[in-house]
Design a protein around this motif. Sequence first.
Motif, PDB file in Angstrom:
ATOM      1  N   GLU A  36       0.840  -1.235   0.110  1.00 12.12           N
ATOM      2  CA  GLU A  36      -0.013  -0.149   0.113  1.00 12.12           C
ATOM      3  C   GLU A  36       0.997   1.227  -0.042  1.00 12.12           C
ATOM      4  O   GLU A  36       1.714   1.344   0.826  1.00 12.12           O
ATOM      5  N   THR A  37       0.619   2.136  -0.879  1.00 14.30           N
ATOM      6  CA  THR A  37       1.219   3.279  -0.862  1.00 14.30           C
ATOM      7  C   THR A  37       0.627   4.331  -0.222  1.00 14.30           C
ATOM      8  O   THR A  37      -0.636   4.667  -0.438  1.00 14.30           O
ATOM      9  N   THR A  38       1.477   5.452   0.542  1.00 13.04           N
ATOM     10  CA  THR A  38       0.943   6.518   1.169  1.00 13.04           C
ATOM     11  C   THR A  38       0.663   7.829   0.132  1.00 13.04           C
ATOM     12  O   THR A  38       1.801   7.789  -0.405  1.00 13.04           O
ATOM     13  N   ASP A  39      -0.191   8.342   0.057  1.00 13.11           N
ATOM     14  CA  ASP A  39      -0.540   9.616  -0.624  1.00 13.11           C
ATOM     15  C   ASP A  39       0.406  10.564  -0.256  1.00 13.11           C
ATOM     16  O   ASP A  39       0.508  11.079   0.902  1.00 13.11           O
ATOM     17  N   PRO A  40       1.298  10.987  -1.205  1.00  5.56           N
ATOM     18  CA  PRO A  40       2.322  12.269  -0.719  1.00  5.56           C
ATOM     19  C   PRO A  40       1.663  13.448  -0.175  1.00  5.56           C
ATOM     20  O   PRO A  40       2.016  14.357   0.745  1.00  5.56           O
ATOM     21  N   ARG A  41       0.477  13.744  -0.593  1.00  9.71           N
ATOM     22  CA  ARG A  41      -0.386  14.876  -0.223  1.00  9.71           C
ATOM     23  C   ARG A  41      -0.865  14.721   1.481  1.00  9.71           C
ATOM     24  O   ARG A  41      -0.592  15.741   2.150  1.00  9.71           O
ATOM     25  N   SER A  42      -1.175  13.518   1.628  1.00  7.67           N
ATOM     26  CA  SER A  42      -1.335  13.377   3.040  1.00  7.67           C
ATOM     27  C   SER A  42      -0.092  13.432   4.073  1.00  7.67           C
ATOM     28  O   SER A  42      -0.188  13.998   5.022  1.00  7.67           O
ATOM     29  N   VAL A  43       1.028  12.909   3.381  1.00  3.28           N
ATOM     30  CA  VAL A  43       2.268  12.959   4.363  1.00  3.28           C
ATOM     31  C   VAL A  43       2.539  14.394   4.295  1.00  3.28           C
ATOM     32  O   VAL A  43       2.726  14.911   5.451  1.00  3.28           O
ATOM     33  N   LEU A  44       2.376  15.284   3.245  1.00  2.00           N
ATOM     34  CA  LEU A  44       2.734  16.638   3.412  1.00  2.00           C
ATOM     35  C   LEU A  44       1.973  17.354   4.352  1.00  2.00           C
ATOM     36  O   LEU A  44       2.125  18.043   5.144  1.00  2.00           O
ATOM     37  N   GLU A  45       0.680  17.281   4.277  1.00  2.00           N
ATOM     38  CA  GLU A  45      -0.324  17.703   5.137  1.00  2.00           C
ATOM     39  C   GLU A  45      -0.112  17.381   6.721  1.00  2.00           C
ATOM     40  O   GLU A  45       0.049  18.248   7.741  1.00  2.00           O
ATOM     41  N   VAL A  46       0.366  16.308   7.032  1.00  2.00           N
ATOM     42  CA  VAL A  46       0.802  15.672   8.458  1.00  2.00           C
ATOM     43  C   VAL A  46       2.131  16.542   8.705  1.00  2.00           C
ATOM     44  O   VAL A  46       2.144  17.134   9.988  1.00  2.00           O
ATOM     45  N   ALA A  47       3.213  16.389   7.968  1.00  2.00           N
ATOM     46  CA  ALA A  47       4.506  17.261   7.999  1.00  2.00           C
ATOM     47  C   ALA A  47       4.377  18.543   8.151  1.00  2.00           C
ATOM     48  O   ALA A  47       4.927  18.968   9.020  1.00  2.00           O
ATOM     49  N   ASP A  48       3.324  19.349   7.527  1.00  2.00           N
ATOM     50  CA  ASP A  48       3.079  20.529   7.639  1.00  2.00           C
ATOM     51  C   ASP A  48       2.408  20.972   8.947  1.00  2.00           C
ATOM     52  O   ASP A  48       2.936  21.822   9.728  1.00  2.00           O
ATOM     53  N   ARG A  49       1.511  20.115   9.498  1.00  2.00           N
ATOM     54  CA  ARG A  49       0.875  20.362  10.634  1.00  2.00           C
ATOM     55  C   ARG A  49       1.986  20.102  11.947  1.00  2.00           C
ATOM     56  O   ARG A  49       1.609  20.924  12.635  1.00  2.00           O
ATOM     57  N   PHE A  50       2.687  19.225  11.666  1.00  2.00           N
ATOM     58  CA  PHE A  50       3.528  19.041  12.873  1.00  2.00           C
ATOM     59  C   PHE A  50       5.157  19.751  12.692  1.00  2.00           C
ATOM     60  O   PHE A  50       5.913  19.608  13.543  1.00  2.00           O
ATOM     61  N   GLY A  51       5.240  20.658  11.854  1.00  2.00           N
ATOM     62  CA  GLY A  51       6.431  21.433  11.707  1.00  2.00           C
ATOM     63  C   GLY A  51       7.711  20.546  11.203  1.00  2.00           C
ATOM     64  O   GLY A  51       8.789  20.875  11.624  1.00  2.00           O
ATOM     65  N   CYS A  52       7.208  19.438  10.416  1.00  2.00           N
ATOM     66  CA  CYS A  52       8.494  18.346   9.993  1.00  2.00           C
ATOM     67  C   CYS A  52       8.829  19.034   8.498  1.00  2.00           C
ATOM     68  O   CYS A  52       8.485  18.297   7.400  1.00  2.00           O
ATOM     69  N   SER A  53       9.521  20.084   8.535  1.00  2.00           N
ATOM     70  CA  SER A  53       9.914  20.749   7.216  1.00  2.00           C
ATOM     71  C   SER A  53      10.519  19.785   6.257  1.00  2.00           C
ATOM     72  O   SER A  53      10.213  19.916   4.922  1.00  2.00           O
ATOM     73  N   HIS A  54      11.634  19.125   6.672  1.00  2.00           N
ATOM     74  CA  HIS A  54      12.254  18.304   5.700  1.00  2.00           C
ATOM     75  C   HIS A  54      11.386  17.086   5.104  1.00  2.00           C
ATOM     76  O   HIS A  54      11.530  16.968   3.944  1.00  2.00           O
ATOM     77  N   LEU A  55      10.381  16.629   5.846  1.00  2.00           N
ATOM     78  CA  LEU A  55       9.603  15.525   5.247  1.00  2.00           C
ATOM     79  C   LEU A  55       8.591  16.113   4.415  1.00  2.00           C
ATOM     80  O   LEU A  55       8.306  15.567   3.471  1.00  2.00           O
TER      81      LEU A  55
END
Length: 137
Positions: free
Chosen positions: A1-20
Amino acid sequence: ETTDPRSVLEVADRFGCSHLKLIAEAEIVKTGVDKQNAAELLLFADAHSCALLREAAREFCVTHREAITESSAWQQLKESTDLLAELAVGTPTQFSDSNYDTMRVSTLRQKLEDKGLEVDGTRETLIRRLKDSDDSN
């Protein structure tokens, strides 16, 4: 199963994980902007301060104006006067490596990284960081 990069980006943005966030943004750009997703990606990039994705989506929208008006996100895009104004102005016909205002986002980010500065943010934020750094030197 592949994770949607938009979902990853949204979570990374929400938690301040700028590299991710930057990795996810690059993956979205790499998978491609097309007439079905260009307006949607432009809105998404604007909401999450994704300068690289915004640049790619804007360039597609400017060169394929008629195609994007048929997309489902067009109605939503029409509500954003800032984004519409940006599309009306278009994109630089020539990108420059010597003028921050006409540099590609990838070049701006590289210059920031070389100076040890934060590379996440809107295009305007990236330019301001570089100019501030130049002024302080």
